[in-house]
Enzyme design. Sequence first.
Site: not given
Ligand code: GLN
Length: 198
Positions: A77, A174, A176
């Site tokens: 992410c 994610h 994790e």
């Molecule tokens: N929107 C977040 C970002 O721009 C990422 C979101 C996340 O890691 N759950 O970093």
Amino acid sequence: MIGVLGLQGAVAEHRRALADLGVATAVVRRPEELTGLRGLVIPGGESTTMSKLAIDLGLMEPIRAAIAGGLPALGTCAGLIMLADTVLDGRADQEQFGGLDIVTRRNAFGRQVDSFEAPVEVHGLSRPFPGVFIRAPWVESTGPGVETLATISRQGVDRAVALRSGAVLATAFHPELTGDRRIHELFLQTCAGQGSDC
Ligand code: GLN
């Protein structure tokens, strides 16, 4: 020893996932803590905050150099965003480690579906992976040498949500935050595939 970048985000969750697989981890918050690592995990969280902290703590250049030099990396992410060579809808002062020749868009799935779960078919995994997406990025284009491992369809367009390039592995979701360890296993295999350098 695998490092987990410990600036912000789901650090403990990645350490737990790797511990479940019998792998020792170290939290990385200073440049000298990169020494001797066989891989680096960049967790989910908030990429703008991670970028600012990495710059402030002098980690941006050393991590860039380590990944460019072949250190295996897993980004999830916000971690995917930190590994991307090009980020759309980022903050003007946001920087990345890079290493993955992709164009990614932050918060791409839009407000209606800010967060959602969807099964994801990942190349190399026999059963779908439980994808947990939280204000996730998607990937708009990939350069040569980047393998798309998974896509999900949105508004009739397939968007890449898991990618690999050399020793760099990244997911928009994610792993994790689930009990499923198969993405972490894939990362460890990527490390092993790097031979004696890894
Ligand atoms: N929107 C977040 C970002 O721009 C990422 C979101 C996340 O890691 N759950 O970093």
